[in-house]
Design a protein around this motif. Structure first.
Motif, PDB file in Angstrom:
ATOM      1  N   ALA A  75     -12.750 -44.046  23.298  1.00  0.00           N
ATOM      2  CA  ALA A  75     -11.307 -44.102  23.135  1.00  0.00           C
ATOM      3  C   ALA A  75     -10.933 -43.530  22.004  1.00  0.00           C
ATOM      4  O   ALA A  75      -9.805 -42.860  21.708  1.00  0.00           O
ATOM      5  N   PHE A  76     -11.514 -43.890  20.882  1.00  0.00           N
ATOM      6  CA  PHE A  76     -11.307 -43.488  19.515  1.00  0.00           C
ATOM      7  C   PHE A  76     -11.385 -41.753  19.300  1.00  0.00           C
ATOM      8  O   PHE A  76     -10.573 -41.123  19.088  1.00  0.00           O
ATOM      9  N   ARG A  77     -12.343 -41.329  20.362  1.00  0.00           N
ATOM     10  CA  ARG A  77     -12.719 -39.800  20.114  1.00  0.00           C
ATOM     11  C   ARG A  77     -11.487 -39.026  20.779  1.00  0.00           C
ATOM     12  O   ARG A  77     -10.898 -38.048  20.536  1.00  0.00           O
ATOM     13  N   GLN A  78     -11.043 -39.737  22.043  1.00  0.00           N
ATOM     14  CA  GLN A  78     -10.155 -39.221  22.932  1.00  0.00           C
ATOM     15  C   GLN A  78      -8.665 -39.188  22.158  1.00  0.00           C
ATOM     16  O   GLN A  78      -7.880 -38.302  22.260  1.00  0.00           O
ATOM     17  N   GLN A  79      -8.446 -40.306  21.204  1.00  0.00           N
ATOM     18  CA  GLN A  79      -7.143 -40.321  20.578  1.00  0.00           C
ATOM     19  C   GLN A  79      -7.341 -39.422  19.353  1.00  0.00           C
ATOM     20  O   GLN A  79      -6.371 -38.844  19.062  1.00  0.00           O
ATOM     21  N   ALA A  81      -8.671 -36.371  19.763  1.00  0.00           N
ATOM     22  CA  ALA A  81      -8.621 -35.176  20.191  1.00  0.00           C
ATOM     23  C   ALA A  81      -7.146 -34.861  20.411  1.00  0.00           C
ATOM     24  O   ALA A  81      -6.524 -33.835  20.403  1.00  0.00           O
ATOM     25  N   GLU A  82      -6.718 -35.947  20.881  1.00  0.00           N
ATOM     26  CA  GLU A  82      -4.998 -36.215  21.433  1.00  0.00           C
ATOM     27  C   GLU A  82      -4.146 -35.828  19.935  1.00  0.00           C
ATOM     28  O   GLU A  82      -3.350 -34.933  19.942  1.00  0.00           O
ATOM     29  N   MET A  83      -4.764 -36.358  18.982  1.00  0.00           N
ATOM     30  CA  MET A  83      -4.000 -36.387  17.601  1.00  0.00           C
ATOM     31  C   MET A  83      -4.272 -34.847  16.982  1.00  0.00           C
ATOM     32  O   MET A  83      -3.047 -34.229  16.562  1.00  0.00           O
ATOM     33  N   LYS A  84      -5.538 -34.274  17.147  1.00  0.00           N
ATOM     34  CA  LYS A  84      -5.563 -32.884  16.821  1.00  0.00           C
ATOM     35  C   LYS A  84      -4.819 -31.877  17.666  1.00  0.00           C
ATOM     36  O   LYS A  84      -4.167 -30.991  17.050  1.00  0.00           O
ATOM     37  N   GLU A  85      -4.721 -32.139  18.808  1.00  0.00           N
ATOM     38  CA  GLU A  85      -3.945 -31.244  19.820  1.00  0.00           C
ATOM     39  C   GLU A  85      -2.472 -31.466  19.441  1.00  0.00           C
ATOM     40  O   GLU A  85      -1.830 -30.602  19.305  1.00  0.00           O
ATOM     41  N   SER A  86      -1.824 -32.714  19.229  1.00  0.00           N
ATOM     42  CA  SER A  86      -0.467 -32.666  18.898  1.00  0.00           C
ATOM     43  C   SER A  86      -0.214 -32.167  17.337  1.00  0.00           C
ATOM     44  O   SER A  86       0.858 -31.377  17.156  1.00  0.00           O
ATOM     45  N   PHE A  87      -1.157 -32.434  16.521  1.00  0.00           N
ATOM     46  CA  PHE A  87      -0.832 -31.796  15.004  1.00  0.00           C
ATOM     47  C   PHE A  87      -1.055 -30.207  15.451  1.00  0.00           C
ATOM     48  O   PHE A  87      -0.008 -29.451  14.748  1.00  0.00           O
ATOM     49  N   GLY A  88      -1.777 -29.713  16.008  1.00  0.00           N
ATOM     50  CA  GLY A  88      -1.717 -28.235  16.433  1.00  0.00           C
ATOM     51  C   GLY A  88      -0.437 -27.545  16.937  1.00  0.00           C
ATOM     52  O   GLY A  88      -0.045 -26.716  16.492  1.00  0.00           O
ATOM     53  N   ALA A  89      -0.010 -28.329  17.808  1.00  0.00           N
ATOM     54  CA  ALA A  89       1.182 -28.196  18.462  1.00  0.00           C
ATOM     55  C   ALA A  89       2.473 -28.042  17.632  1.00  0.00           C
ATOM     56  O   ALA A  89       3.210 -27.332  17.326  1.00  0.00           O
ATOM     57  N   MET A  90       2.491 -29.162  16.431  1.00  0.00           N
ATOM     58  CA  MET A  90       3.459 -29.184  15.465  1.00  0.00           C
ATOM     59  C   MET A  90       3.459 -28.126  14.501  1.00  0.00           C
ATOM     60  O   MET A  90       4.090 -27.676  14.131  1.00  0.00           O
TER      61      MET A  90
END
Length: 201
Positions: A75-79, A81-90
């Motif tokens: 779950a932490f790894r998935q979170q 990955a989502e944060m990295k993706e969100s940060f990249g989008a920002m």
């Protein structure tokens, strides 16, 4: 058996002592031996046992904590990955140096499309932050209240990050109030640019 007989007991000939005296002597010797064994050996072992039990409880708690973390690892790894993706989008919403000029035009066009008249559109120098640069633009526009709302909505709809600060709305000198009266909005619009690693060093 009388007390006077106790004085006549011979320590060299214990086998001849009366049975009750032998029983008392055996009980006393066993008590002394038991106490000696307890203090010399058992007490230290009990102390080690208490220490080991306390250590066991501590290790159990550590194990349970680590087990919970291990169970949540995916779950932490998935979170992450989502944060990295969100940060990249920002980060993609922050223009690079070549897009800043086009973004300034977009801000200006958004105001004109909302029906506002620009009295001041003054970009200031970039202010460098940790990993981005901030470009403040001082603006002063005249228009109606609902046009200001359209302008701010238009800024929010831009594909890049644009924020508005220090908003002041007032009636221009000599203007009379009313539903359709013109107002003057003074504010600072900020846009941001991502600094690559070479720019931050």
């Amino acid at each position: 058996m009388e007390l006077s007989e106790l004085n006549e007991l011979d320590l060299n000939n214990i086998g001849e002592w009366p049975v009750p005296v032998k029983a008392i002597a055996i009980v006393l010797l066993c008590s002394v031996a038991g106490a000696a064994i307890y203090y010399l050996d058992t007490a230290a072992q009990l102390e080690r046992l208490d220490t080991a039990q306390a250590k066991e409880l501590e290790l159990r708690k550590t194990f349970e904590t680590k087990q919970k973390k291990a169970a949540s690892l995916n779950a932490f790894r998935q979170q992450l990955a989502e944060m990295k993706e969100s940060f990249g989008a920002m980060l993609r919403q922050l223009p690079d140096k070549t897009e800043v000029a086009a973004l300034l035009v977009d801000v200006s066009q958004t105001g004109l499309a909302a029906g506002l008249e620009f009295e001041l559109f003054q970009p200031e120098g970039e202010k460098l932050k940790d990993f981005y640069a901030e470009l403040p633009i001082n603006i002063k526009v005249t228009g109606r209240y609902h046009e200001f709302g359209s302008f701010i909505s238009g800024l929010a709809a831009l594909p890049r990050i644009v924020t508005i600060h220090n908003v002041k709305i007032a009636s221009p000198a000599g203007e009379r109030g009313g539903e359709d009266a013109k107002l003057q909005l003074q504010a600072q619009v900020k846009t941001y640019r991502y600094l690559d690693e070479t720019a931050t060093k």
